[in-house]
Design a protein around this motif. Sequence first.
Motif, PDB file in Angstrom:
ATOM      1  N   TYR A  97     -41.274 102.161  33.980  1.00 41.85           N
ATOM      2  CA  TYR A  97     -40.270 103.169  33.620  1.00 41.85           C
ATOM      3  C   TYR A  97     -40.444 103.447  32.125  1.00 41.85           C
ATOM      4  CZ  TYR A  97     -38.286 101.675  38.053  1.00 41.85           C
ATOM      5  OH  TYR A  97     -38.118 101.368  39.375  1.00 41.85           O
ATOM      6  N   ASP A 137     -39.852 105.671  29.985  1.00 41.45           N
ATOM      7  CA  ASP A 137     -38.839 106.342  29.162  1.00 41.45           C
ATOM      8  C   ASP A 137     -37.503 105.613  29.180  1.00 41.45           C
ATOM      9  OD1 ASP A 137     -40.571 108.352  28.357  1.00 41.45           O
ATOM     10  OD2 ASP A 137     -40.145 109.567  30.131  1.00 41.45           O
ATOM     11  N   ARG A 138     -37.468 104.400  29.723  1.00 44.20           N
ATOM     12  CA  ARG A 138     -36.207 103.667  29.891  1.00 44.20           C
ATOM     13  C   ARG A 138     -36.124 102.480  28.932  1.00 44.20           C
ATOM     14  NH1 ARG A 138     -34.631 101.848  35.817  1.00 44.20           N
ATOM     15  NH2 ARG A 138     -34.935 104.080  36.060  1.00 44.20           N
ATOM     16  N   CYS A 158     -33.717  99.205  28.582  1.00 46.75           N
ATOM     17  CA  CYS A 158     -32.712  98.409  29.293  1.00 46.75           C
ATOM     18  C   CYS A 158     -32.093  97.403  28.334  1.00 46.75           C
ATOM     19  CB  CYS A 158     -33.351  97.678  30.472  1.00 46.75           C
ATOM     20  SG  CYS A 158     -34.129  98.789  31.652  1.00 46.75           S
ATOM     21  N   TRP A 180     -25.172 104.350  32.098  1.00 43.86           N
ATOM     22  CA  TRP A 180     -26.417 105.018  31.700  1.00 43.86           C
ATOM     23  C   TRP A 180     -26.103 106.024  30.609  1.00 43.86           C
ATOM     24  CZ3 TRP A 180     -31.086 103.835  34.134  1.00 43.86           C
ATOM     25  CH2 TRP A 180     -30.978 102.994  35.245  1.00 43.86           C
ATOM     26  N   SER A 181     -27.062 106.209  29.710  1.00 40.35           N
ATOM     27  CA  SER A 181     -26.903 107.166  28.622  1.00 40.35           C
ATOM     28  C   SER A 181     -28.285 107.667  28.210  1.00 40.35           C
ATOM     29  CB  SER A 181     -26.212 106.482  27.432  1.00 40.35           C
ATOM     30  OG  SER A 181     -26.005 107.390  26.376  1.00 40.35           O
ATOM     31  N   GLU A 182     -28.295 108.699  27.416  1.00 42.19           N
ATOM     32  CA  GLU A 182     -29.523 109.200  26.790  1.00 42.19           C
ATOM     33  C   GLU A 182     -29.392 108.966  25.298  1.00 42.19           C
ATOM     34  OE1 GLU A 182     -32.211 110.553  28.452  1.00 42.19           O
ATOM     35  OE2 GLU A 182     -31.140 110.044  30.284  1.00 42.19           O
ATOM     36  N   TYR A 183     -30.470 108.490  24.691  1.00 46.96           N
ATOM     37  CA  TYR A 183     -30.466 108.264  23.248  1.00 46.96           C
ATOM     38  C   TYR A 183     -31.882 108.459  22.730  1.00 46.96           C
ATOM     39  CZ  TYR A 183     -28.885 106.320  18.815  1.00 46.96           C
ATOM     40  OH  TYR A 183     -28.539 106.146  17.496  1.00 46.96           O
ATOM     41  N   ALA A 227     -34.684 108.680  25.176  1.00 46.26           N
ATOM     42  CA  ALA A 227     -34.831 107.605  26.165  1.00 46.26           C
ATOM     43  C   ALA A 227     -33.601 107.529  27.061  1.00 46.26           C
ATOM     44  CB  ALA A 227     -35.032 106.265  25.470  1.00 46.26           C
ATOM     45  N   THR A 228     -33.819 107.104  28.278  1.00 50.23           N
ATOM     46  CA  THR A 228     -32.715 106.780  29.169  1.00 50.23           C
ATOM     47  C   THR A 228     -32.343 105.331  28.886  1.00 50.23           C
ATOM     48  OG1 THR A 228     -33.514 108.286  30.875  1.00 50.23           O
ATOM     49  CG2 THR A 228     -32.011 106.540  31.582  1.00 50.23           C
ATOM     50  N   GLU A 233     -30.245 102.110  29.927  1.00 50.06           N
ATOM     51  CA  GLU A 233     -29.540 101.416  31.007  1.00 50.06           C
ATOM     52  C   GLU A 233     -28.802 100.241  30.363  1.00 50.06           C
ATOM     53  OE1 GLU A 233     -30.481  98.777  34.997  1.00 50.06           O
ATOM     54  OE2 GLU A 233     -32.127  99.725  33.918  1.00 50.06           O
TER      55      GLU A 233
END
Length: 114
Positions: A37, A39-40, A42, A88-91, A94-95, A97
């Motif tokens: 993943y 673009d994630r 965590c 979940w958020s976008e920053y 990036a996603t 988690e």
Amino acid sequence: MTMSTLADLSTPLRALRMLSADHPDLPVPTVRVSPFYPDRLCLAFHSISDTTLPLAAFEAWRTALGVPEDAVDGRLQSGGRTWALEAWSEYAGATVELTAYADTDRTEGRGGVL
């Protein structure tokens, strides 16, 4: 098949760098990035000692990321012995988690979501 490189994880690593610069006083999470993943980002909190307050840490991060309280998924697992929270958020592209796990016998709260 080509080999993945560190550059493939630049989006979540950039987000982590920016979060550490923008919010240096946030509690330290367990951090995970993965080529599965790319673009994630965590971020997780766990009940691992008497000094760990995973739900309070989760709330601090939720607030910093601008996640509305009603966007948090809260549930019990492990036969009702563990609180599990997820948001979940976008920053910075990036996603993000955000997760927390805490023993239900702990006395800390998190504002009534659970």
